[in-house]
Write a protein that holds these residues in place. Structure first.
Motif, PDB file in Angstrom:
ATOM      1  N   GLY A 229      -1.339 -10.302  -4.422  1.00  0.00           N
ATOM      2  CA  GLY A 229      -0.031  -9.970  -3.877  1.00  0.00           C
ATOM      3  C   GLY A 229       0.583  -8.767  -4.559  1.00  0.00           C
ATOM      4  O   GLY A 229       1.796  -8.575  -4.519  1.00  0.00           O
ATOM      5  N   ALA A 230      -0.251  -7.951  -5.197  1.00  0.00           N
ATOM      6  CA  ALA A 230       0.206  -6.732  -5.865  1.00  0.00           C
ATOM      7  C   ALA A 230       0.091  -5.555  -4.896  1.00  0.00           C
ATOM      8  O   ALA A 230      -0.384  -5.699  -3.766  1.00  0.00           O
ATOM      9  CB  ALA A 230      -0.618  -6.480  -7.118  1.00  0.00           C
ATOM     10  N   ALA A 231       0.517  -4.373  -5.339  1.00  0.00           N
ATOM     11  CA  ALA A 231       0.446  -3.173  -4.515  1.00  0.00           C
ATOM     12  C   ALA A 231      -0.633  -2.241  -5.052  1.00  0.00           C
ATOM     13  O   ALA A 231      -0.955  -2.267  -6.239  1.00  0.00           O
ATOM     14  CB  ALA A 231       1.794  -2.454  -4.497  1.00  0.00           C
TER      15      ALA A 231
ATOM     16  N   LEU B  51       0.845  -1.192   0.000  1.00  0.00           N
ATOM     17  CA  LEU B  51       0.000   0.000   0.000  1.00  0.00           C
ATOM     18  C   LEU B  51       0.880   1.242   0.000  1.00  0.00           C
ATOM     19  O   LEU B  51       1.796   1.363   0.810  1.00  0.00           O
ATOM     20  CB  LEU B  51      -0.910   0.000   1.237  1.00  0.00           C
ATOM     21  CG  LEU B  51      -1.797   1.224   1.454  1.00  0.00           C
ATOM     22  CD1 LEU B  51      -2.848   1.349   0.352  1.00  0.00           C
ATOM     23  CD2 LEU B  51      -2.484   1.148   2.821  1.00  0.00           C
ATOM     24  N   LEU B  52       0.584   2.167  -0.925  1.00  0.00           N
ATOM     25  CA  LEU B  52       1.301   3.440  -1.005  1.00  0.00           C
ATOM     26  C   LEU B  52       0.300   4.560  -0.756  1.00  0.00           C
ATOM     27  O   LEU B  52      -0.671   4.726  -1.505  1.00  0.00           O
ATOM     28  CB  LEU B  52       1.952   3.625  -2.385  1.00  0.00           C
ATOM     29  CG  LEU B  52       3.230   2.846  -2.694  1.00  0.00           C
ATOM     30  CD1 LEU B  52       2.961   1.342  -2.775  1.00  0.00           C
ATOM     31  CD2 LEU B  52       3.834   3.341  -4.010  1.00  0.00           C
TER      32      LEU B  52
ATOM     33  N   TRP C 242      -1.419  -1.011  -8.810  1.00  0.00           N
ATOM     34  CA  TRP C 242      -2.707  -0.457  -9.247  1.00  0.00           C
ATOM     35  C   TRP C 242      -2.865   0.921  -8.610  1.00  0.00           C
ATOM     36  O   TRP C 242      -2.829   1.054  -7.384  1.00  0.00           O
ATOM     37  CB  TRP C 242      -3.859  -1.362  -8.810  1.00  0.00           C
ATOM     38  CG  TRP C 242      -5.123  -1.133  -9.593  1.00  0.00           C
ATOM     39  CD1 TRP C 242      -5.748   0.047  -9.806  1.00  0.00           C
ATOM     40  CD2 TRP C 242      -5.904  -2.125 -10.263  1.00  0.00           C
ATOM     41  NE1 TRP C 242      -6.881  -0.129 -10.573  1.00  0.00           N
ATOM     42  CE2 TRP C 242      -7.001  -1.455 -10.870  1.00  0.00           C
ATOM     43  CE3 TRP C 242      -5.795  -3.502 -10.404  1.00  0.00           C
ATOM     44  CZ2 TRP C 242      -7.982  -2.125 -11.594  1.00  0.00           C
ATOM     45  CZ3 TRP C 242      -6.779  -4.170 -11.138  1.00  0.00           C
ATOM     46  CH2 TRP C 242      -7.844  -3.491 -11.726  1.00  0.00           C
ATOM     47  N   LEU C 243      -3.056   1.945  -9.426  1.00  0.00           N
ATOM     48  CA  LEU C 243      -3.272   3.298  -8.917  1.00  0.00           C
ATOM     49  C   LEU C 243      -4.774   3.506  -8.755  1.00  0.00           C
ATOM     50  O   LEU C 243      -5.533   3.408  -9.722  1.00  0.00           O
ATOM     51  CB  LEU C 243      -2.681   4.330  -9.872  1.00  0.00           C
ATOM     52  CG  LEU C 243      -2.485   5.738  -9.306  1.00  0.00           C
ATOM     53  CD1 LEU C 243      -1.502   6.530 -10.155  1.00  0.00           C
ATOM     54  CD2 LEU C 243      -3.792   6.517  -9.207  1.00  0.00           C
ATOM     55  N   ALA C 244      -5.193   3.794  -7.521  1.00  0.00           N
ATOM     56  CA  ALA C 244      -6.613   3.961  -7.198  1.00  0.00           C
ATOM     57  C   ALA C 244      -6.906   5.427  -6.923  1.00  0.00           C
ATOM     58  O   ALA C 244      -6.503   5.964  -5.883  1.00  0.00           O
ATOM     59  CB  ALA C 244      -6.988   3.107  -5.988  1.00  0.00           C
ATOM     60  N   CYS C 245      -7.600   6.074  -7.859  1.00  0.00           N
ATOM     61  CA  CYS C 245      -8.039   7.451  -7.647  1.00  0.00           C
ATOM     62  C   CYS C 245      -9.558   7.548  -7.638  1.00  0.00           C
ATOM     63  O   CYS C 245     -10.116   8.645  -7.569  1.00  0.00           O
ATOM     64  CB  CYS C 245      -7.443   8.375  -8.702  1.00  0.00           C
ATOM     65  SG  CYS C 245      -7.831   7.908 -10.410  1.00  0.00           S
TER      66      CYS C 245
END
Length: 438
Positions: A175-177, A38-39, A153-156
């Motif tokens: 298991g992705a970010a 998580l970023l 995955w960029l979540a906006c």
């Protein structure tokens, strides 16, 4: 900070019980503890960090009941993980919804997530999902648009909607970010795409249009841009494709835990309304009235306060939606609009999407929507609401070349922006009210 219990290896869930979001975190923390998870701005969590953070947050949550949570995307993401750790049904809400007016009934014991549907027509309903539905949806989505460890995955999208929450489940299952932005800002999104190896992105058409207007290029790492929430105009698709954006128009709703059909290049050349084939395990049919029907393991438990039978799911497990569509001979789904949006002009049934798709390709049109007002001659008088600098005579000439006489706009209203909700959907009721006032 309390450290979570992380068994190694992670035991599989019982055959009759799907993993929760917390279970997926435990699994990934056991397998790949140092992998990015998580970023959030300057805060970066590995899977071990995220498991520890969410477990610690869970200690402060109530022991039982529904966990209603307001806030921005960053807080909604962290609290979604924490609620799952505590086995609390999580209800993320935006600032326009009063949860105390919606939570009026006890929930099925399997409930994991409550989502308020968009409510673009009438009052919003609250959809109940269990871990089984959410995990099935994540698994099917990750097969259609492959997602794996090392992907980002960029979540906006708003995390109070299913399109946002589903990303948390997909990335944890794979298991992705996930990189969570507080909202959609072109400059911030462009910088993130430049600075980070983003592989997946979810957008509504209005967001894609903004990126193209600003000349934002897709990065080489980007493989999949999931487009949903509203119809994708052919002209906008053509612009995005020409600029190199890997677009995947999709169809889904709160009731199906987000996407249930998604176009990929193997489905053949894209056409207006095409959203591809159903995801694995999902069935789609068209009713005699033209409405899309769906049956799937990712179909909701129920609506809040209603039994499954009273929630429009029939005894055979089919949900009849309010959307119109058709299936071609190869099983590809085309979405043609909302059943309750149909207009009758000059004795002919015409859907606003049919008109909007043609008008959107006129030069000078940045965004456009169509509604109908009562007319003693035409029945519904077609009114177009335009964002852009297209000349009225030019737009009408364009319409005459592409539309039958009954579908031609009889009035044009220029507006600075169209009434859309946070998920990018047009509010048809607000369109009619705006047209009536002007």
């Amino acid at each position: 900070m309390k450290q979570p219990d992380l068994p190694t290896p992670f035991p599989p869930p019982p055959a009759d019980n799907a993993p929760t979001l917390a279970d997926l975190l435990r699994e990934q923390a056991a397998i790949r503890p140092e992998a990015p998870a998580l970023l959030l701005g300057l805060r970066h969590f590995s899977y071990a960090d995220l498991a520890a953070e969410s477990a610690a947050r869970a200690d402060a949550l109530p022991a039982s009941g529904i966990y209603c949570c307001r806030g921005d995307n960053e807080s909604l993401a962290l609290n979604a993980y924490a609620a799952s750790w505590k086995k609390l049904p999580f209800f993320p809400v935006d600032r326009d919804i009063a949860p105390e007016t919606l939570v009026t009934a006890s929930l099925p014991t399997a409930s994991a997530l409550l989502i308020a549907s968009s409510g673009s027509e009438g009052q919003a309903k609250v959809v109940l999902h269990g871990a089984r539905q959410l995990h099935a949806a994540a698994t099917a989505a990750n097969r259609r648009l492959p997602l794996a460890p090392g992907d980002l995955w960029l979540a906006c999208m708003p995390l109070c909607h299913i399109g946002g929450q589903s990303i948390l489940w997909r990335t944890a299952a794979a298991g992705a970010a996930v990189m969570v932005h507080p909202d959609f800002k072109v400059e911030r999104l462009a910088a993130a795409l430049h600075d980070h190896p983003v592989t997946h992105l979810s957008l509504v058409p209005a967001m894609l249009a903004r990126l193209l207007e600003q000349g934002c290029p897709p990065p080489p790492s980007l493989r999949h841009v999931l487009i949903g929430g509203a119809a994708l105009a052919p002209a906008l698709h053509a612009r995005g494709q020409a600029a190199g954006w890997p677009l995947h128009p999709s169809y889904g709703m709160s009731e199906t835990a987000a996407q249930i059909a998604t176009w990929v290049p193997g489905d053949g050349p894209w056409q207006a309304g095409l959203v591809g084939r159903p995801l694995d395990g999902c069935e789609i049919a068209i009713g005699e009235d033209g409405r899309i029907r769906v049956r799937s393991p990712q179909l909701m438990l129920a609506y809040l306060g209603r039994s499954r039978q009273a929630s429009a799911i029939d005894a055979s497990g089919w949900l009849t939606t309010g959307d119109l569509g058709r299936l071609d001979a190869s099983g590809r789904l085309f979405v043609t609009g909302r059943a309750d949006d149909m207009l009758i002009s000059g004795g002919r049934n015409i859907h606003p999407l049919e008109i909007e798709a043609q008008l959107a390709s006129c030069p000078g049109v940045r965004d456009i929507a169509v509604t109908g007002l009562p007319d003693p001659v035409w029945g519904d008088r077609i009114v177009a609401l335009l964002v852009g600098d297209a000349d009225e005579a030019q737009l009408l000439a364009h319409a005459r070349r592409h539309l039958p006489a009954a579908a031609l706009p009889r009035h044009l209203i220029r507006v600075e922006r169209l009434p859309r909700n946070a998920a990018g959907k047009l509010s048809r009721a607000d369109l009619r009210a705006l047209a009536t006032r002007q």
